[in-house]
Design a protein around this motif. Structure first.
Motif, mmCIF file in Angstrom:
data_model
loop_
_atom_site.group_PDB
_atom_site.id
_atom_site.type_symbol
_atom_site.label_atom_id
_atom_site.label_comp_id
_atom_site.label_asym_id
_atom_site.label_seq_id
_atom_site.Cartn_x
_atom_site.Cartn_y
_atom_site.Cartn_z
ATOM 1 N N ASP A 197 0.829 -1.209 0.000
ATOM 2 C CA ASP A 197 0.000 0.000 0.000
ATOM 3 C C ASP A 197 0.862 1.257 0.000
ATOM 4 O O ASP A 197 0.574 2.228 -0.709
ATOM 5 C CB ASP A 197 -0.927 0.010 1.225
ATOM 6 C CG ASP A 197 -2.042 -1.026 1.139
ATOM 7 O OD1 ASP A 197 -2.323 -1.499 0.027
ATOM 8 O OD2 ASP A 197 -2.618 -1.350 2.190
ATOM 9 N N LEU A 198 1.922 1.252 0.801
ATOM 10 C CA LEU A 198 2.793 2.421 0.881
ATOM 11 C C LEU A 198 3.488 2.685 -0.452
ATOM 12 O O LEU A 198 3.504 3.817 -0.954
ATOM 13 C CB LEU A 198 3.831 2.224 1.986
ATOM 14 C CG LEU A 198 4.892 3.323 2.124
ATOM 15 C CD1 LEU A 198 4.249 4.664 2.433
ATOM 16 C CD2 LEU A 198 5.911 2.953 3.189
ATOM 17 N N VAL A 199 4.063 1.658 -1.034
ATOM 18 C CA VAL A 199 4.793 1.809 -2.289
ATOM 19 C C VAL A 199 3.856 2.260 -3.405
ATOM 20 O O VAL A 199 4.198 3.136 -4.211
ATOM 21 C CB VAL A 199 5.503 0.487 -2.636
ATOM 22 C CG1 VAL A 199 5.955 0.466 -4.093
ATOM 23 C CG2 VAL A 199 6.691 0.274 -1.704
ATOM 24 N N THR A 200 2.671 1.674 -3.451
ATOM 25 C CA THR A 200 1.703 2.081 -4.472
ATOM 26 C C THR A 200 1.327 3.546 -4.326
ATOM 27 O O THR A 200 1.192 4.272 -5.318
ATOM 28 C CB THR A 200 0.449 1.195 -4.392
ATOM 29 O OG1 THR A 200 0.828 -0.176 -4.599
ATOM 30 C CG2 THR A 200 -0.577 1.590 -5.439
ATOM 31 N N SER A 201 1.183 4.009 -3.089
ATOM 32 C CA SER A 201 0.811 5.407 -2.851
ATOM 33 C C SER A 201 1.901 6.367 -3.313
ATOM 34 O O SER A 201 1.624 7.539 -3.599
ATOM 35 C CB SER A 201 0.518 5.636 -1.364
ATOM 36 O OG SER A 201 1.717 5.655 -0.605
ATOM 37 N N LEU A 202 3.144 5.878 -3.426
ATOM 38 C CA LEU A 202 4.244 6.711 -3.892
ATOM 39 C C LEU A 202 4.311 6.777 -5.415
ATOM 40 O O LEU A 202 5.161 7.474 -5.972
ATOM 41 C CB LEU A 202 5.574 6.164 -3.364
ATOM 42 C CG LEU A 202 5.757 6.132 -1.844
ATOM 43 C CD1 LEU A 202 7.076 5.451 -1.484
ATOM 44 C CD2 LEU A 202 5.708 7.539 -1.263
ATOM 45 N N GLY A 203 3.420 6.033 -6.074
ATOM 46 C CA GLY A 203 3.462 5.976 -7.528
ATOM 47 C C GLY A 203 4.464 4.978 -8.050
ATOM 48 O O GLY A 203 4.802 4.979 -9.235
ATOM 49 N N ALA A 204 4.954 4.110 -7.166
ATOM 50 C CA ALA A 204 5.888 3.057 -7.555
ATOM 51 C C ALA A 204 5.140 1.739 -7.690
ATOM 52 O O ALA A 204 3.958 1.630 -7.346
ATOM 53 C CB ALA A 204 7.008 2.935 -6.528
ATOM 54 N N GLN A 205 5.835 0.724 -8.176
ATOM 55 C CA GLN A 205 5.218 -0.575 -8.416
ATOM 56 C C GLN A 205 5.800 -1.616 -7.461
ATOM 57 O O GLN A 205 6.980 -1.949 -7.560
ATOM 58 C CB GLN A 205 5.458 -1.019 -9.860
ATOM 59 C CG GLN A 205 4.918 -2.402 -10.178
ATOM 60 C CD GLN A 205 5.302 -2.874 -11.569
ATOM 61 O OE1 GLN A 205 5.751 -2.067 -12.400
ATOM 62 N NE2 GLN A 205 5.146 -4.157 -11.836
ATOM 63 N N PRO A 206 4.986 -2.134 -6.530
ATOM 64 C CA PRO A 206 5.505 -3.194 -5.658
ATOM 65 C C PRO A 206 5.675 -4.494 -6.433
ATOM 66 O O PRO A 206 4.817 -4.847 -7.253
ATOM 67 C CB PRO A 206 4.431 -3.322 -4.574
ATOM 68 C CG PRO A 206 3.180 -2.803 -5.199
ATOM 69 C CD PRO A 206 3.591 -1.779 -6.213
ATOM 70 N N VAL A 207 6.776 -5.186 -6.178
ATOM 71 C CA VAL A 207 6.997 -6.489 -6.809
ATOM 72 C C VAL A 207 7.352 -7.495 -5.726
ATOM 73 O O VAL A 207 8.047 -7.175 -4.765
ATOM 74 C CB VAL A 207 8.106 -6.431 -7.888
ATOM 75 C CG1 VAL A 207 7.658 -5.609 -9.076
ATOM 76 C CG2 VAL A 207 9.410 -5.864 -7.324
#
Length: 369
Positions: A197-207
């Motif tokens: 959730d945090l990474v997505t909110s930064l506009g990044a892509q969690p893998v």
């Protein structure tokens, strides 16, 4: 941004050498406070424990082995003995610990709470990304919520004895960044829903990449960044394939020791008291280790040899990225608006009530529908 230097690293909050030296004695020195000096004579008790992911981790070599394997037998004149092994030695991924202990295949098990939360969702709420900016707050929350967590765990026939931390979970990146906003568009290795959730909110892509595969993923560019403990990344030699490391704790990878409840209740009360004292002292050592290993991992990754005692010193020092006030505020706001509501949505309304009653007064963020 320039490479880290010793004065710069110390301004970031590295511990003095005396604090590191004190911890290095852990496991060699006798227990001081809570582990009893002896146990009355009685029937021998043979125990089994499966604890840390790897047998080379400081949590295993400096705490588990000295206490559960060595001092347990020494202090009790071999009345209590422990068959101790790591997850790797039992070919376990970590998610099986609750079931392993519940089934009686191990009397004692330890694992990270986010990994175990598939069986007991409330465990994930103890270490949500952004919940605890510092290790002191993480400990207060862990201590406070332990009884509530056990109300759920005991339905599975297990009891959590203590909760402890790994080093701060931070970002390692293979390309420069100065703030969290620079991570937009990057592929970031995470673990657990709240970090996603945090990474997505930064506009990044969690893998999702298993820890053993992260080194090669960073090396090949399959991942641009990865989250793990400062010491864990240093030990896995991530500085060889990444250039920048953040000092901003995103979470603490809290873990816990649990026991098979039926086995525990059958123990002689004197044995239970001895083991309770042992767990209490181990808990104190592990929280201190989490604090020291956080700073040690940063020192080792950034090439500060004088403060690198627990992990391998990187031959190619990384750049230390100091967290800005804006980054800290961003993580806190994301926790309030996204991470916490999403967790309650997954866990259920009762989890929100437990959180508001126990965690919110400590963390200062209340869940609101």
């Amino acid at each position: 941004m320039t490479r880290s230097t010793t004065p710069r690293a110390r301004r970031a909050g590295f511990l003095p050498r005396a604090a590191l030296s004190a911890l290095l004695a852990l496991g060699a020195a006798p227990a001081m406070a809570q582990m009893p000096e002896s146990l009355p004579a009685g029937p021998a008790v043979r125990m089994s424990a499966v604890t840390q992911p790897l047998p080379t981790m400081p949590q295993y070599t400096r705490v588990d082995a000295p206490y559960l394997r060595d001092m347990l037998a020494q202090r009790t004149n071999n009345r209590l003995t422990m068959q101790l092994s790591s997850h790797a030695e039992r070919n376990l991924g970590g998610a099986e610990i609750v079931r392993l202990v519940r089934s009686g295949q191990a009397d004692i098990g330890a694992g990270t709470l986010s990994t175990l939360s598939g069986d007991v969702p409330i465990l994930d709420g103890i270490d949500l990304a952004g919940l605890s900016p510092g290790i002191e707050q993480a400990k207060r929350i862990a201590d406070a919520i332990l009884p509530a967590a056990n109300r759920d765990l005991e339905r599975f026939g297990v009891r959590l004895m203590v909760i402890y931390p790994f080093p701060a979970q931070v970002l390692f990146c293979r390309q420069p960044f100065a703030t969290l906003s620079d991570l937009r568009g990057r592929k970031i290795r995470t673990f657990g829903n709240s970090l996603n959730d945090l990474v997505t909110s930064l506009g990044a892509q969690p893998v999702s990449i298993g820890f053993p595969e992260v080194y090669s993923a960073l090396e090949r560019g399959v991942a641009d960044c990865a989250v793990t403990g400062t010491g864990s990344g240093a030990a896995a030699r991530w500085p060889e394939v990444s250039t920048h490391i953040s000092d901003l704790p995103l979470s603490w990878s809290l873990a816990g020791y649990m026991v098979n409840l039926a086995w525990w209740n059958r123990l002689d009360p004197a044995v239970r008291a001895f083991m309770e004292g042992t767990f209490r002292e181990m808990n104190d050592k592990l929280w201190e280790l989490g604090r020291v290993a956080t700073e040690d991992g940063l020192a080792c990754a950034t090439g500060v040899a004088a403060d690198c005692k627990l992990h391998p010193l990187s031959p190619r020092p990384m750049t230390l990225v100091r967290a800005t006030p804006a980054d800290r505020e961003l993580v806190t706001n994301t926790f309030r608006t996204t991470i916490l509501p999403n967790w309650v949505g997954r866990c259920g309304a009762r989890c929100g009530e437990v959180y508001n009653g126990i965690v919110a007064p400590i963390g200062g963020v209340e869940y609101r529908r």
